[in-house]
Write an enzyme that holds these catalytic residues in place. Structure first.
Site, short mmCIF file in Angstrom:
data_model
loop_
_atom_site.label_atom_id
_atom_site.label_comp_id
_atom_site.label_asym_id
_atom_site.label_seq_id
_atom_site.Cartn_x
_atom_site.Cartn_y
_atom_site.Cartn_z
N ASP A 28 0.79 -1.23 0.00
CA ASP A 28 0.00 0.00 0.00
C ASP A 28 0.82 1.29 0.00
OD1 ASP A 28 0.79 -0.45 2.61
OD2 ASP A 28 -1.11 0.11 3.50
N THR A 29 2.15 1.19 0.11
CA THR A 29 2.96 2.41 0.04
C THR A 29 4.08 2.31 -0.98
OG1 THR A 29 4.57 1.73 1.73
CG2 THR A 29 2.58 2.88 2.50
N GLU A 92 10.12 -8.03 10.99
CA GLU A 92 11.11 -6.96 10.87
C GLU A 92 11.04 -6.01 12.06
OE1 GLU A 92 10.34 -5.13 7.07
OE2 GLU A 92 11.02 -6.89 5.96
#
Length: 176
Positions: A28-29, A92
């Site tokens: 989405d980015t 992460e």
């Protein structure tokens, strides 16, 4: 006499091959904010690690991300609506926060079109993502289920912790 933490931090900084590591959901980015940020960092001469570029098609991405984070001076985490839906992103996050605790690694959270409280309290898309993870994990065997539930709790704790850090909130700007 320097503390063990200071010695460990300074020795790790001397072997930095990246200045910045980016953690994000490129779903989405990736073609908007993250690409612009990455390009700006590179144009500024900042050697930047982005998992989606560096690890595409690789096996054992978690250990490679961990190595890149260990070789970075700062991690930028771009929280977006899809961030918590990806186990990779949550993994992460754990790596980044562990490094922050052990050697004082710098962390800059960017809340892209999400509020920090949505991240920390797991509301909105973060609640939906955790419900999906939990549903998936509940279908596992008993032993595996215990393991996954511990992981879910670690993710929850990490999101609460990172939501309290100072960062950038980009909710109303076009592409940040």
């Amino acid at each position: 006499m320097a503390s063990a933490r200071t010695q460990k931090a300074s020795s790790s900084m001397s072997r930095c091959s990246y200045q910045v590591s980016l953690s994000c959901s490129c779903k989405d980015t990736g073609r908007t904010f993250t690409d612009h940020l990455y390009a700006a960092l590179v144009r500024a001469g900042i050697h930047t690690f982005r998992a989606d570029d560096e690890l595409e098609g690789e096996e054992d991405t978690e250990s490679k991300f961990q190595q890149a984070t260990e070789e970075s001076r700062i991690s930028i985490i771009i929280f977006s609506k899809d961030y918590a839906s990806l186990e990779r992103c949550l993994g992460e996050l754990l790596i980044i926060l562990e490094r922050r605790k052990t050697v004082g690694h710098k962390v800059l959270p960017i809340f892209y079109k999400v509020d920090p409280s949505e991240v920390g309290k797991r509301t909105g898309s973060f609640a939906e993502a955790f419900a999906t993870h939990e549903e998936k994990f509940m279908a596992a065997t008993d032993e595996r289920k215990k393991e996954w539930m511990k992981k879910l709790e670690r993710w929850r704790t990490a999101l609460r912790e990172v939501a309290k850090l100072r960062g950038m909130v980009l909710q109303n700007q076009a592409d940040g």
